[in-house]
Design a protein around this motif. Structure first.
Motif, PDB file in Angstrom:
ATOM      1  N   GLU A  95       0.831  -1.209   0.000  1.00 23.79           N
ATOM      2  CA  GLU A  95       0.000   0.000   0.000  1.00 23.79           C
ATOM      3  C   GLU A  95       0.864   1.257   0.000  1.00 23.79           C
ATOM      4  N   GLU A  96       1.937   1.245   0.782  1.00 24.71           N
ATOM      5  CA  GLU A  96       2.829   2.400   0.816  1.00 24.71           C
ATOM      6  C   GLU A  96       3.594   2.545  -0.493  1.00 24.71           C
ATOM      7  N   ALA A  97       4.037   1.423  -1.069  1.00 21.56           N
ATOM      8  CA  ALA A  97       4.768   1.490  -2.340  1.00 21.56           C
ATOM      9  C   ALA A  97       3.890   2.036  -3.453  1.00 21.56           C
ATOM     10  N   LEU A  98       2.595   1.820  -3.369  1.00 26.12           N
ATOM     11  CA  LEU A  98       1.669   2.306  -4.389  1.00 26.12           C
ATOM     12  C   LEU A  98       1.648   3.834  -4.447  1.00 26.12           C
ATOM     13  N   LEU A  99       2.051   4.501  -3.370  1.00 29.07           N
ATOM     14  CA  LEU A  99       2.071   5.960  -3.328  1.00 29.07           C
ATOM     15  C   LEU A  99       3.067   6.553  -4.324  1.00 29.07           C
ATOM     16  N   LEU A 100       4.066   5.767  -4.724  1.00 20.86           N
ATOM     17  CA  LEU A 100       4.993   6.247  -5.750  1.00 20.86           C
ATOM     18  C   LEU A 100       4.247   6.629  -7.023  1.00 20.86           C
ATOM     19  N   PHE A 123       5.375   9.124 -10.293  1.00 18.72           N
ATOM     20  CA  PHE A 123       6.642   8.838 -10.927  1.00 18.72           C
ATOM     21  C   PHE A 123       6.429   7.941 -12.149  1.00 18.72           C
ATOM     22  N   HIS A 124       7.401   7.897 -13.015  1.00 22.21           N
ATOM     23  CA  HIS A 124       7.295   7.124 -14.256  1.00 22.21           C
ATOM     24  C   HIS A 124       7.185   5.631 -13.933  1.00 22.21           C
ATOM     25  N   PRO A 125       6.335   4.908 -14.656  1.00 22.97           N
ATOM     26  CA  PRO A 125       6.152   3.469 -14.374  1.00 22.97           C
ATOM     27  C   PRO A 125       7.440   2.664 -14.449  1.00 22.97           C
TER      28      PRO A 125
END
Length: 313
Positions: free
Chosen positions: A40-45, A51-53
């Motif tokens: 869930e936290e990583a999804l905030l990127l 940020f670019h995929p």
């Protein structure tokens, strides 16, 4: 876990604030650290920072080679920290914009922890901005390379002073393996620093450039130490092999001399060991002592000849 640091325009440090507050107009610059984030936290990127995929994919898929990618409004860096126990590289991803820095690491990072502590305790760092935080992180990463190099040097010095160690060659190959692991981490980092210093798209102010040059000099020094240590291990290995070969040659020379002396003696003994009925020497009163005398004479002459040929030197 997500750690946030924000510096206001009046140079006040605010910690652990919600990500939404980072867009406030009174925020001068901020640092967000994704420390062992969950899904869930990583999804905030993507959802918050957009940020670019491809950069996000590099963050989530371990292990990328140290590199620099350019995107609109920010640069993306992949750095390698060093596990002091296994010497395995661990990835640290950094997004650097003009007023923000975002770090992402899937496992706890002591280097990031030290920089976080410094930002909190040393208020002067907040005046230096995002690029100085980026420099501080890289500087800590490179500083943590040195203990492993010094450890390898100490082990080599111990081998040099104790060459009779029966496990010498095994220790040498173990050190060479450690140095190879260090090379795979440090050499790509050196190339990355060179690219940062010489890239037209990474703007490093003149007063900050000297700091990055210092990191690059450290990496050059470490690279030279690795190469020097590998050469030393190669010399120790070659000397060990040469010493063993010389020892083996000495043993083979001794065995050759003994064999050469006993071949004619064995020939004489085999002749008189035949069970023919009519052998004149068998009935001679002094035959036994005569044959022994001949055998001693033959052996002595051969040993004297070998000595004159220098076989015993």
């Amino acid at each position: 876990m997500i750690h946030t640091f924000a510096v206001t325009k009046d140079l006040k440090l605010i910690t652990d604030i919600p990500l939404k507050r980072l867009d406030d107009s009174d925020i001068k610059w901020f640092w967000v650290d994704f420390d062992s984030p969950n899904d869930e936290e990583a999804l905030l990127l993507k959802t918050h920072f957009d940020f670019h995929p491809l950069a996000i994919e590099d963050c989530l898929h371990f292990l990328q080679r140290p590199k620099l990618d350019y995107y609109d409004g920010y640069n993306f860096f992949v750095l390698h920290t060093l596990n002091q126990f296994s010497l395995a590289p661990e990835e640290l991803d950094i997004f650097v914009g003009h007023n923000f820095i975002v770090t992402f690491h899937s496992s706890p990072s002591s280097e990031i922890g030290m920089v976080r502590k410094r930002v909190i305790e040393d208020k002067s760092t907040i005046n230096k901005g995002v690029l100085h935080i980026f420099y501080s992180i890289m500087d800590k990463i490179v500083d943590e390379y040195f203990p492993s190099i010094y450890k390898s040097e100490d082990e080599l010095n111990e081998i040099e002073t104790n060459k009779t160690n029966k496990d010498l060659i095994e220790n040498v190959y173990e050190i060479r393996n450690q140095l190879l692991k260090l090379m795979r981490t440090i050499f790509p980092m050196r190339e990355l620093l060179y690219r940062i210093l010489n890239s037209e798209r990474v703007i490093v102010p003149k007063d900050e450039r000297v700091y990055f040059m210092n990191i690059y000099d450290h990496l050059l020094r470490i690279s030279e130490m690795i190469e020097s240590n590998r050469e030393m291990t190669a010399d120790i290995r070659d000397n060990y092999i040469s010493l063993n070969s010389n020892r083996m040659n000495t043993i083979m020379k001794t065995l050759t001399v003994m064999t050469s002396v006993f071949i004619p003696l064995t020939f004489i003994a085999s002749i008189y060991g035949m069970n023919f009925e009519y052998m004149p020497e068998l009935t001679w009163q002094w035959g036994y002592f005569g044959v022994l005398g001949v055998m001693v004479s033959v052996g002595s002459v051969m040993l004297l000849w070998f000595w004159r040929k220098g076989w015993f030197k």
